[in-house]
Design an enzyme around this catalytic site. Structure first.
Site, PDB file in Angstrom:
ATOM      1  N   CYS A  45       3.197  -6.955  51.592  1.00 40.38           N
ATOM      2  CA  CYS A  45       3.196  -7.499  50.223  1.00 40.38           C
ATOM      3  C   CYS A  45       2.403  -6.596  49.280  1.00 40.38           C
ATOM      4  O   CYS A  45       1.173  -6.508  49.383  1.00 40.38           O
ATOM      5  CB  CYS A  45       2.613  -8.909  50.249  1.00 40.38           C
ATOM      6  SG  CYS A  45       2.271  -9.604  48.626  1.00 40.38           S
ATOM      7  N   CYS A  48      -0.204  -8.327  47.094  1.00 39.63           N
ATOM      8  CA  CYS A  48      -1.351  -8.739  47.917  1.00 39.63           C
ATOM      9  C   CYS A  48      -2.395  -7.630  47.990  1.00 39.63           C
ATOM     10  O   CYS A  48      -3.604  -7.888  47.951  1.00 39.63           O
ATOM     11  CB  CYS A  48      -0.901  -9.097  49.328  1.00 39.63           C
ATOM     12  SG  CYS A  48       0.198 -10.530  49.437  1.00 39.63           S
TER      13      CYS A  48
END
Length: 308
Positions: A45, A48
């Site tokens: 991600c 993230c």
């Protein structure tokens, strides 16, 4: 980092990688003591990777007022599914959830700016009944006490340390500038105010110090008090002498007497020198605390003259 009455917890205690095995201990049970910010993320991600360091920085800055749990949803799929079944929307990551007293109280999804993270953490601390300032108020109060007692250098150090923690703290900016005024360094006091962020540049506390700086510069050029007093007594209609006397009185610490002279000047000729008496009165009032009796009574008298 500034120590504000307590020792910051080690980073390893504040920020942990959490799995299904220790979720109860490090999130649910731990949130009974302080809020736990849970970051649901994954290695693939991109957002993230952006959000994670910002979260860790904000949690570290809170000095133990919150903790952080990092949960890799790919490595903890059963835990993520169980939480989703309980109502947490974990279909999209990053998802960040604040736990207080064992239950989720706030959340957001996606990468957000640092300011929103700070606000999120502040809300979590407040919901837990904590102090979101992290003890900064106590530090500011201690610095004010140091300044009042004459420990100017120590006070300046504390105000400066607070600004490292909170770069937009108007109280600390004003306090640091007043420390330089107390050390007769008017130029440095002005430089401190000029360095304040635009967001707080018009804060009343900073405006008060600007007025104090203006009065300090006037004091450096004020005339001899006794000579000016004699000049006014000899010719009460000499308004320039009365204005100069008011400046000299203020420079000598006789603030009430300075206000009285300016009120008398305003009564005699409110338009003299483009309203200099009123402007000087406002400068003096602004430099005082809002609840100072001299400012309160002086403003009331001036208002009664203006609207008479």
């Amino acid at each position: 980092m500034l120590e504000l009455g307590k020792t910051a917890a080690p980073a390893t205690d504040l920020i942990k990688d959490v799995t299904e095995a220790n979720f109860m201990a490090d999130v649910i049970e731990a949130s009974n003591e302080v809020p736990v910010i849970v970051d649901f993320w994954a290695t693939w991600c991109g957002p993230c990777r952006t959000l994670g360091p910002l979260l860790e920085s904000a949690v570290t800055k809170a000095k133990g007022a919150v903790k952080m749990a990092k949960i890799d949803v790919d490595q903890n799929q059963r835990l993520a599914q169980a939480l989703a079944q309980q109502g947490l929307p974990l279909q999209s990551i990053p998802t960040v959830v604040a736990f207080v007293k064992g239950r989720p109280v706030d959340m957001f999804q996606g990468a957000v700016p640092a300011s929103e993270i700070d606000a999120f953490i502040k809300r979590a601390i407040e919901q837990a009944g904590g102090d979101p300032s992290g003890g900064l108020d106590d530090a500011l109060a201690a610095a004010e006490e140091m300044l009042a007692e004459g420990s100017v250098a120590d006070a300046a150090q504390v105000f400066g340390a607070v600004l490292q923690e909170d770069p937009e703290n108007a109280t600390a900016f004003a306090g640091l500038a007043r420390c330089h005024l107390a050390m007769d360094d008017v130029d440095q006091a002005e430089a401190v105010l000029n360095g304040a962020p635009a967001a707080i540049s018009h804060d009343p506390q900073l405006e008060a110090v600007r007025a104090q700086i203006e009065l300090a510069r006037q004091a450096a050029n004020s005339g001899p008090l006794d000579e000016l007093r004699a000049k006014v007594e000899a010719d009460p209609a000499d308004l320039q002498a009365r204005f100069d006397l008011a400046q000299a009185l203020h420079a000598a610490g006789q603030v009430q007497e300075a206000v009285d002279q300016l009120l008398d000047l305003f009564r005699r000729d409110r338009e003299w020198n483009d309203g200099a008496a009123k402007a000087q009165l406002f400068t003096i009032f602004d430099a005082l605390k809002a609840n100072d009796p001299i400012a309160l009574h002086g403003r009331r008298k001036l208002s009664s003259m203006i609207f008479a």
